[in-house]
Motif scaffolding. Structure first.
Motif, PDB file in Angstrom:
ATOM      1  N   PRO A  66      13.586 -28.789  -9.212  1.00 58.15           N
ATOM      2  CA  PRO A  66      13.995 -29.257  -7.882  1.00 58.15           C
ATOM      3  C   PRO A  66      13.352 -28.435  -6.775  1.00 58.15           C
ATOM      4  CG  PRO A  66      15.778 -28.054  -8.950  1.00 58.15           C
ATOM      5  CD  PRO A  66      14.699 -28.195  -9.970  1.00 58.15           C
ATOM      6  N   LEU A  67      12.698 -29.098  -5.853  1.00 61.01           N
ATOM      7  CA  LEU A  67      11.972 -28.440  -4.769  1.00 61.01           C
ATOM      8  C   LEU A  67      12.905 -27.592  -3.907  1.00 61.01           C
ATOM      9  CD1 LEU A  67       9.410 -28.026  -3.074  1.00 61.01           C
ATOM     10  CD2 LEU A  67       9.967 -30.159  -1.872  1.00 61.01           C
ATOM     11  N   LYS A  68      14.091 -28.088  -3.629  1.00 62.03           N
ATOM     12  CA  LYS A  68      15.020 -27.366  -2.759  1.00 62.03           C
ATOM     13  C   LYS A  68      15.384 -26.012  -3.353  1.00 62.03           C
ATOM     14  CE  LYS A  68      19.363 -27.981  -0.238  1.00 62.03           C
ATOM     15  NZ  LYS A  68      20.511 -28.897   0.025  1.00 62.03           N
ATOM     16  N   SER A  69      15.604 -25.963  -4.650  1.00 66.76           N
ATOM     17  CA  SER A  69      15.951 -24.702  -5.310  1.00 66.76           C
ATOM     18  C   SER A  69      14.790 -23.722  -5.270  1.00 66.76           C
ATOM     19  CB  SER A  69      16.354 -24.958  -6.771  1.00 66.76           C
ATOM     20  OG  SER A  69      17.521 -25.741  -6.842  1.00 66.76           O
ATOM     21  N   ILE A  70      13.579 -24.243  -5.456  1.00 68.89           N
ATOM     22  CA  ILE A  70      12.388 -23.384  -5.429  1.00 68.89           C
ATOM     23  C   ILE A  70      12.203 -22.783  -4.041  1.00 68.89           C
ATOM     24  CG2 ILE A  70       9.871 -23.363  -5.658  1.00 68.89           C
ATOM     25  CD1 ILE A  70      10.246 -25.719  -7.658  1.00 68.89           C
ATOM     26  N   GLN A  71      12.326 -23.607  -3.018  1.00 67.27           N
ATOM     27  CA  GLN A  71      12.153 -23.124  -1.651  1.00 67.27           C
ATOM     28  C   GLN A  71      13.224 -22.093  -1.304  1.00 67.27           C
ATOM     29  OE1 GLN A  71      12.221 -26.967   0.306  1.00 67.27           O
ATOM     30  NE2 GLN A  71       9.995 -26.992   0.528  1.00 67.27           N
ATOM     31  N   TRP A  72      14.453 -22.341  -1.774  1.00 66.18           N
ATOM     32  CA  TRP A  72      15.528 -21.367  -1.536  1.00 66.18           C
ATOM     33  C   TRP A  72      15.185 -20.030  -2.189  1.00 66.18           C
ATOM     34  CZ3 TRP A  72      18.329 -18.955  -5.410  1.00 66.18           C
ATOM     35  CH2 TRP A  72      19.354 -18.110  -4.975  1.00 66.18           C
ATOM     36  N   ALA A  73      14.776 -20.055  -3.464  1.00 66.93           N
ATOM     37  CA  ALA A  73      14.485 -18.825  -4.192  1.00 66.93           C
ATOM     38  C   ALA A  73      13.321 -18.063  -3.570  1.00 66.93           C
ATOM     39  CB  ALA A  73      14.180 -19.146  -5.653  1.00 66.93           C
ATOM     40  N   GLN A  74      12.312 -18.782  -3.150  1.00 69.60           N
ATOM     41  CA  GLN A  74      11.165 -18.117  -2.530  1.00 69.60           C
ATOM     42  C   GLN A  74      11.550 -17.478  -1.201  1.00 69.60           C
ATOM     43  OE1 GLN A  74       8.184 -21.206  -2.372  1.00 69.60           O
ATOM     44  NE2 GLN A  74       7.564 -20.914  -4.497  1.00 69.60           N
ATOM     45  N   SER A  75      12.402 -18.154  -0.437  1.00 68.33           N
ATOM     46  CA  SER A  75      12.842 -17.614   0.846  1.00 68.33           C
ATOM     47  C   SER A  75      13.718 -16.379   0.654  1.00 68.33           C
ATOM     48  CB  SER A  75      13.608 -18.678   1.638  1.00 68.33           C
ATOM     49  OG  SER A  75      12.777 -19.777   1.940  1.00 68.33           O
ATOM     50  N   VAL A  76      14.666 -16.467  -0.287  1.00 63.07           N
ATOM     51  CA  VAL A  76      15.566 -15.343  -0.532  1.00 63.07           C
ATOM     52  C   VAL A  76      14.797 -14.148  -1.088  1.00 63.07           C
ATOM     53  CG1 VAL A  76      17.495 -14.556  -1.968  1.00 63.07           C
ATOM     54  CG2 VAL A  76      17.627 -16.761  -0.813  1.00 63.07           C
ATOM     55  N   ARG A  77      13.859 -14.407  -1.980  1.00 63.35           N
ATOM     56  CA  ARG A  77      13.088 -13.319  -2.590  1.00 63.35           C
ATOM     57  C   ARG A  77      12.294 -12.542  -1.540  1.00 63.35           C
ATOM     58  NH1 ARG A  77       8.924 -14.576  -7.441  1.00 63.35           N
ATOM     59  NH2 ARG A  77       7.889 -15.747  -5.770  1.00 63.35           N
ATOM     60  N   ALA A  78      11.919 -13.198  -0.469  1.00 64.67           N
ATOM     61  CA  ALA A  78      11.123 -12.542   0.574  1.00 64.67           C
ATOM     62  C   ALA A  78      11.979 -11.732   1.548  1.00 64.67           C
ATOM     63  CB  ALA A  78      10.326 -13.595   1.341  1.00 64.67           C
ATOM     64  N   MET A  79      13.291 -11.818   1.436  1.00 65.46           N
ATOM     65  CA  MET A  79      14.168 -11.104   2.363  1.00 65.46           C
ATOM     66  C   MET A  79      14.111  -9.599   2.094  1.00 65.46           C
ATOM     67  SD  MET A  79      17.469 -13.677   2.328  1.00 65.46           S
ATOM     68  CE  MET A  79      18.345 -12.796   3.607  1.00 65.46           C
ATOM     69  N   PRO A  80      13.818  -8.785   3.095  1.00 68.25           N
ATOM     70  CA  PRO A  80      13.706  -7.340   2.872  1.00 68.25           C
ATOM     71  C   PRO A  80      15.037  -6.664   2.566  1.00 68.25           C
ATOM     72  CG  PRO A  80      13.533  -7.844   5.207  1.00 68.25           C
ATOM     73  CD  PRO A  80      13.532  -9.155   4.496  1.00 68.25           C
ATOM     74  N   ASN A  81      16.158  -7.313   2.908  1.00 70.08           N
ATOM     75  CA  ASN A  81      17.476  -6.716   2.699  1.00 70.08           C
ATOM     76  C   ASN A  81      18.189  -7.300   1.479  1.00 70.08           C
ATOM     77  OD1 ASN A  81      17.787  -9.240   3.833  1.00 70.08           O
ATOM     78  ND2 ASN A  81      19.547  -8.677   5.090  1.00 70.08           N
ATOM     79  N   LEU A  82      17.447  -7.914   0.561  1.00 70.12           N
ATOM     80  CA  LEU A  82      18.047  -8.561  -0.606  1.00 70.12           C
ATOM     81  C   LEU A  82      18.521  -7.520  -1.619  1.00 70.12           C
ATOM     82  CD1 LEU A  82      18.672 -11.131  -2.272  1.00 70.12           C
ATOM     83  CD2 LEU A  82      16.330 -10.991  -3.160  1.00 70.12           C
ATOM     84  N   MET A  83      19.736  -7.714  -2.141  1.00 67.82           N
ATOM     85  CA  MET A  83      20.292  -6.854  -3.184  1.00 67.82           C
ATOM     86  C   MET A  83      20.957  -7.706  -4.257  1.00 67.82           C
ATOM     87  SD  MET A  83      22.058  -3.705  -1.083  1.00 67.82           S
ATOM     88  CE  MET A  83      21.163  -2.823   0.187  1.00 67.82           C
ATOM     89  N   PHE A  84      21.001  -7.158  -5.469  1.00 67.67           N
ATOM     90  CA  PHE A  84      21.633  -7.827  -6.608  1.00 67.67           C
ATOM     91  C   PHE A  84      22.834  -6.993  -7.052  1.00 67.67           C
ATOM     92  CE2 PHE A  84      17.310  -9.210  -6.413  1.00 67.67           C
ATOM     93  CZ  PHE A  84      17.326 -10.542  -6.781  1.00 67.67           C
ATOM     94  N   LEU A  85      23.986  -7.641  -7.100  1.00 68.60           N
ATOM     95  CA  LEU A  85      25.235  -6.949  -7.398  1.00 68.60           C
ATOM     96  C   LEU A  85      25.710  -7.232  -8.815  1.00 68.60           C
ATOM     97  CD1 LEU A  85      27.850  -5.383  -6.481  1.00 68.60           C
ATOM     98  CD2 LEU A  85      28.733  -7.625  -5.754  1.00 68.60           C
TER      99      LEU A  85
END
Length: 268
Positions: A66-85
């Motif tokens: 699904p294109l929407k999921s891919i675009q979401w993941a690419q956008s989130v991955r580029a966030m400099p403040n991203l963390m995994f809990l």
């Protein structure tokens, strides 16, 4: 074997011929026309069967990501403040206690890793599930109130992904209420829900199963820790962002839980 384009052209020719004919000229002409039209119908039926087969093949083509999921993941991955809990607890019940809090960045670097001392020693099954030992917790653990305070400072200004975010938020909320602390504000999203949509799962997929599916298996228990599961989250996000597609695999037998009082099923 006659090809579909040849049959289609033959049908068109026969239709054109029948349309161009004038009134019926006697019995023999009528019989000839009936025979030609029956042949025409037979050819159309053959085309319908071929079309049905083609429709079936088209429906069975591999599912596109699904294109929407891919675009979401690419956008989130580029966030400099991203963390995994990742949050380890003594179970799923309401009075379960948090025993480990982990935050990683997209590069797998540890931003926060804190053990919290529970009120009771870990059972044998919890040692297997969490990859922690009572000795480790006693040696490096701190009170949960102190651990939550440190967590809030590290998460400030962060966008947090968690696998089954509702579970983690629930345990954080229960811990703050239990110790009469301010509720923890977390800005982020549930990676499990996104993965469920991307991989076309009809039920909540376990992190361990998805990591195996994308070729990034987690260590087997009891060697699997919260750090491994946080790295597994990173692998899942990268798989979505990089448009990973895999064939469905046969279900694997579930491990038999240890014969202990703590047999709650964990989301990982």
């Amino acid at each position: 074997m006659t090809t579909i384009p040849v049959i289609v052209q033959a049908v068109l020719n026969d239709l054109h011929q029948e349309k161009s004919l004038g009134p019926v000229q006697g019995i023999s002409d009528l019989l000839a026309r009936q025979q030609r039209r029956q042949h025409l119908l037979n050819q159309i039926q053959q085309l319908e069967k071929e079309a049905q087969s083609l429709r079936s093949q088209a429906r069975n083509l591999p599912t596109l990501p699904p294109l929407k999921s891919i675009q979401w993941a690419q956008s989130v991955r580029a966030m400099p403040n991203l963390m995994f809990l990742e949050v380890d607890t003594t179970g799923l019940h309401e009075d379960a206690e948090i025993i480990r809090l982990v935050l990683l960045n997209i590069h797998g670097q540890t931003l926060f890793d804190c053990l919290a001392i529970p009120s009771q020693p870990l059972s044998k099954s919890l040692v297997t599930i969490t990859g922690l030992t009572n000795a480790e917790i006693q040696a490096a653990g701190i009170p949960i109130v102190e651990a939550l305070s440190k967590l809030c400072k590290v998460m400030q200004g962060a966008y947090v992904l968690s696998y089954n975010l509702d579970f983690d938020l629930g345990k954080l909320r229960e811990a703050t209420q239990r110790h009469q602390l301010s509720e923890i504000t977390l800005i982020g999203e549930d990676l499990m829900a996104r993965a469920m949509s991307y991989f076309h799962q009809s039920s909540y997929p376990k992190l361990e199963g998805l990591c195996k599916q994308i070729g990034q298996p987690l260590p087997s228990q009891p060697h699997q820790t919260a750090l491994d599961r946080a790295r597994g989250q990173i692998a899942v996000l990268n798989a979505i962002a990089d448009m990973f597609v895999s064939l469905p695999s046969a279900p694997t037998p579930q491990d038999t839980p240890a014969e202990d009082e703590d047999t709650d099923d964990h989301p990982f």
